[in-house]
Design a protein around this motif. Structure first.
Motif, PDB file in Angstrom:
ATOM      1  N   SER A 184     -42.815  -1.810  37.060  1.00  0.00           N
ATOM      2  CA  SER A 184     -41.932  -1.574  38.209  1.00  0.00           C
ATOM      3  C   SER A 184     -42.461  -2.276  39.454  1.00  0.00           C
ATOM      4  N   HIS A 185     -43.777  -2.357  39.583  1.00  0.00           N
ATOM      5  CA  HIS A 185     -44.341  -3.086  40.725  1.00  0.00           C
ATOM      6  C   HIS A 185     -44.018  -4.580  40.618  1.00  0.00           C
ATOM      7  N   ILE A 186     -44.092  -5.120  39.412  1.00  0.00           N
ATOM      8  CA  ILE A 186     -43.750  -6.540  39.228  1.00  0.00           C
ATOM      9  C   ILE A 186     -42.286  -6.791  39.577  1.00  0.00           C
ATOM     10  N   ALA A 187     -41.404  -5.880  39.145  1.00  0.00           N
ATOM     11  CA  ALA A 187     -39.979  -6.052  39.428  1.00  0.00           C
ATOM     12  C   ALA A 187     -39.705  -6.019  40.929  1.00  0.00           C
ATOM     13  N   ILE A 188     -40.325  -5.079  41.635  1.00  0.00           N
ATOM     14  CA  ILE A 188     -40.112  -4.985  43.088  1.00  0.00           C
ATOM     15  C   ILE A 188     -40.735  -6.176  43.802  1.00  0.00           C
ATOM     16  N   ALA A 189     -41.914  -6.600  43.349  1.00  0.00           N
ATOM     17  CA  ALA A 189     -42.549  -7.769  43.968  1.00  0.00           C
ATOM     18  C   ALA A 189     -41.710  -9.025  43.777  1.00  0.00           C
ATOM     19  N   SER A 190     -41.021  -9.138  42.640  1.00  0.00           N
ATOM     20  CA  SER A 190     -40.167 -10.313  42.413  1.00  0.00           C
ATOM     21  C   SER A 190     -39.012 -10.355  43.406  1.00  0.00           C
ATOM     22  N   MET A 191     -38.496  -9.179  43.797  1.00  0.00           N
ATOM     23  CA  MET A 191     -37.450  -9.155  44.832  1.00  0.00           C
ATOM     24  C   MET A 191     -37.981  -9.704  46.152  1.00  0.00           C
ATOM     25  N   VAL A 192     -39.158  -9.220  46.526  1.00  0.00           N
ATOM     26  CA  VAL A 192     -39.758  -9.658  47.797  1.00  0.00           C
ATOM     27  C   VAL A 192     -40.028 -11.149  47.761  1.00  0.00           C
ATOM     28  N   ASN A 193     -40.591 -11.631  46.670  1.00  0.00           N
ATOM     29  CA  ASN A 193     -40.900 -13.065  46.581  1.00  0.00           C
ATOM     30  C   ASN A 193     -39.634 -13.903  46.631  1.00  0.00           C
ATOM     31  N   TRP A 194     -38.602 -13.465  45.927  1.00  0.00           N
ATOM     32  CA  TRP A 194     -37.355 -14.233  45.889  1.00  0.00           C
ATOM     33  C   TRP A 194     -36.752 -14.371  47.284  1.00  0.00           C
ATOM     34  N   ARG A 195     -36.865 -13.335  48.093  1.00  0.00           N
ATOM     35  CA  ARG A 195     -36.205 -13.357  49.402  1.00  0.00           C
ATOM     36  C   ARG A 195     -37.041 -14.061  50.463  1.00  0.00           C
ATOM     37  N   TRP A 196     -38.363 -13.927  50.438  1.00  0.00           N
ATOM     38  CA  TRP A 196     -39.188 -14.382  51.552  1.00  0.00           C
ATOM     39  C   TRP A 196     -39.892 -15.707  51.323  1.00  0.00           C
ATOM     40  N   THR A 197     -39.934 -16.202  50.090  1.00  0.00           N
ATOM     41  CA  THR A 197     -40.658 -17.459  49.845  1.00  0.00           C
ATOM     42  C   THR A 197     -40.038 -18.625  50.610  1.00  0.00           C
ATOM     43  N   GLY A 198     -38.709 -18.732  50.599  1.00  0.00           N
ATOM     44  CA  GLY A 198     -38.055 -19.825  51.309  1.00  0.00           C
ATOM     45  C   GLY A 198     -38.283 -19.780  52.804  1.00  0.00           C
ATOM     46  N   TYR A 199     -38.259 -18.580  53.373  1.00  0.00           N
ATOM     47  CA  TYR A 199     -38.491 -18.431  54.818  1.00  0.00           C
ATOM     48  C   TYR A 199     -39.885 -18.930  55.195  1.00  0.00           C
ATOM     49  N   ASN A 200     -40.898 -18.494  54.464  1.00  0.00           N
ATOM     50  CA  ASN A 200     -42.261 -18.947  54.753  1.00  0.00           C
ATOM     51  C   ASN A 200     -42.434 -20.433  54.463  1.00  0.00           C
ATOM     52  N   THR A 201     -41.692 -20.942  53.484  1.00  0.00           N
ATOM     53  CA  THR A 201     -41.777 -22.373  53.175  1.00  0.00           C
ATOM     54  C   THR A 201     -41.342 -23.216  54.361  1.00  0.00           C
ATOM     55  N   LEU A 202     -40.253 -22.840  54.999  1.00  0.00           N
ATOM     56  CA  LEU A 202     -39.762 -23.634  56.130  1.00  0.00           C
ATOM     57  C   LEU A 202     -40.720 -23.578  57.314  1.00  0.00           C
ATOM     58  N   ILE A 203     -41.351 -22.431  57.544  1.00  0.00           N
ATOM     59  CA  ILE A 203     -42.332 -22.345  58.633  1.00  0.00           C
ATOM     60  C   ILE A 203     -43.518 -23.269  58.355  1.00  0.00           C
ATOM     61  N   LEU A 204     -44.023 -23.245  57.125  1.00  0.00           N
ATOM     62  CA  LEU A 204     -45.156 -24.107  56.783  1.00  0.00           C
ATOM     63  C   LEU A 204     -44.742 -25.580  56.784  1.00  0.00           C
ATOM     64  N   LEU A 205     -43.506 -25.854  56.373  1.00  0.00           N
ATOM     65  CA  LEU A 205     -43.024 -27.240  56.376  1.00  0.00           C
ATOM     66  C   LEU A 205     -42.985 -27.795  57.798  1.00  0.00           C
ATOM     67  N   ALA A 206     -42.514 -26.982  58.754  1.00  0.00           N
ATOM     68  CA  ALA A 206     -42.484 -27.436  60.152  1.00  0.00           C
ATOM     69  C   ALA A 206     -43.884 -27.770  60.644  1.00  0.00           C
ATOM     70  N   ALA A 207     -44.871 -26.971  60.229  1.00  0.00           N
ATOM     71  CA  ALA A 207     -46.257 -27.254  60.634  1.00  0.00           C
ATOM     72  C   ALA A 207     -46.772 -28.525  59.971  1.00  0.00           C
ATOM     73  N   MET A 208     -46.433 -28.720  58.697  1.00  0.00           N
ATOM     74  CA  MET A 208     -46.914 -29.920  57.999  1.00  0.00           C
ATOM     75  C   MET A 208     -46.323 -31.192  58.596  1.00  0.00           C
ATOM     76  N   GLN A 209     -45.089 -31.128  59.055  1.00  0.00           N
ATOM     77  CA  GLN A 209     -44.470 -32.326  59.612  1.00  0.00           C
ATOM     78  C   GLN A 209     -45.080 -32.714  60.959  1.00  0.00           C
ATOM     79  N   ALA A 210     -45.794 -31.780  61.598  1.00  0.00           N
ATOM     80  CA  ALA A 210     -46.450 -32.097  62.867  1.00  0.00           C
ATOM     81  C   ALA A 210     -47.827 -32.717  62.673  1.00  0.00           C
ATOM     82  N   VAL A 211     -48.302 -32.786  61.435  1.00  0.00           N
ATOM     83  CA  VAL A 211     -49.615 -33.399  61.179  1.00  0.00           C
ATOM     84  C   VAL A 211     -49.490 -34.917  61.304  1.00  0.00           C
ATOM     85  N   PRO A 212     -50.331 -35.561  62.120  1.00  0.00           N
ATOM     86  CA  PRO A 212     -50.235 -37.034  62.275  1.00  0.00           C
ATOM     87  C   PRO A 212     -50.403 -37.753  60.940  1.00  0.00           C
TER      88      PRO A 212
END
Length: 345
Positions: A184-212
């Motif tokens: 049940s913990h794996i099932a609930i964690a999969s919900m959290v990962n599915w919803r929040w991974t993309g959001y965190n990806t875009l934040i990290l992507l914005a930081a990576m694009q600022a690297v010279p």
């Protein structure tokens, strides 16, 4: 040839040694000086006033409530001091909720951040249709948590859910996704990962694009491969953003409520399973406040959870800062060793 410097001699009267007296400021100059000093504080003051109203006051008021026997319908009762805290600390359901919260947090936060870093790195490469990929990865974040919980509850249904059907195709029998604690913990964690991974990806992507880009070119000329450039250039360069993502993921992961609340509403009124096998701390606090109508103990749980989040946030902050700077420190040590060898030669 030597020369002797002689100190300047004064007249001996004492008046010439004094610093020149500052000319008297006009009223306009005083106002201008005050404006320069006070304006920055005036600009940031609205935020701190708003934070005090919606952040600090509820925190202080919750602590005040936790010191009383406070019923949901009857209101404030007798002063009980720290008794609510001792009662909660001796409640086995509280510790069960802490274990469930930490387990779900670890199962969701670690894979989520690792996947977000990998996806951000891939999106930072020269892909075609960049906007399409970036918009696609954010789509799960647009879906409401209630819809996500209902969909995943159906997907992990033990009778005829999609996951069990797929497992049956490869010869694995049905799994108890809602009755087994770890599953049940794996099932609930999969919900959290599915919803929040993309959001965190875009934040990290914005930081990576600022690297010279010069840093990557220099590292490539020195012979660094893709993995070496990622760990020695990308990770140290996005350290502040990485720490921000880790801290926000920690706060959100330890406050999880909607997913376990709606994962299995048919059992025990949605308090986290028939045996509380996936009852989180926020869900336990909600049960205390609105099922048992004990606001005093619920407020004590809120404060204990706040202290737990602060402790986890500090640990994650120190770990992420150490991971992000470890490679850079190693590089600096190597450079110093090379410089010493060159000097000895």
């Amino acid at each position: 040839m030597t020369s002797t410097l002689t100190p300047p001699t004064g007249t001996g009267s004492g008046d010439d040694d004094r610093p020149p007296r500052e000319s008297r400021l006009t009223w306009r100059q005083r106002v201008s000086r005050f404006d320069v000093k006070a304006s920055p504080y005036a600009y940031v003051a609205p935020f701190f006033l708003l934070f005090g109203i919606v952040g600090l006051f509820p925190l202080a008021y919750t602590f005040w409530v936790s010191l009383f026997d406070w019923d949901l319908l009857k209101g404030q009762g007798d002063f009980v001091g720290m008794d609510n805290f001792w009662a909660i600390l001796n409640d086995r359901f509280f510790w069960n909720s802490i274990r469930n919260t930490i387990s779900i947090f670890l199962l969701s936060a670690i894979p989520q951040l690792a996947m977000a870093l990998l996806l951000a790195y891939l999106l930072d490469q020269g892909l075609r249709a960049k906007t399409f990929w970036r918009m696609s990865i954010l789509l799960p974040y647009v879906v409401t948590p209630v819809a996500v919980a209902i969909i995943f509850s159906s997907v992990f249904n033990e009778a005829d859910g999609l996951v069990n059907n797929l497992l049956n195709l490869v010869g694995i029998p049905d799994q108890q996704w809602k009755h087994d604690t770890f599953l049940s913990h794996i099932a609930i964690a999969s919900m959290v990962n599915w919803r929040w991974t993309g959001y965190n990806t875009l934040i990290l992507l914005a930081a990576m694009q600022a690297v010279p880009r010069d840093l990557y070119e220099s590292a490539a000329i020195d012979g660094a491969g893709a993995a070496r450039r990622f760990f020695s250039v990308t990770i140290p360069s996005i350290r502040p953003t990485l720490i921000f993502v880790v801290i926000t993921a920690t706060i959100g992961g330890l406050q999880i409520f909607t997913e376990p609340r709606l994962f299995d509403v048919s059992n025990a009124g949605g308090i986290g399973g028939a045996d509380r096998q996936f009852q989180t701390t926020v869900l336990f606090m909600w049960e205390l406040a609105f099922f048992r109508r004990d606001f005093g103990e619920a407020s004590a749980v809120a404060w204990l959870l706040f202290l737990l989040i602060v402790a986890f946030g500090l640990v994650n902050f120190l770990l992420s800062r150490r991971v992000a700077t470890g490679d850079a420190r190693g590089g600096r040590r190597a450079a110093r060793r090379a410089a010493r060898k060159g000097a000895d030669a």
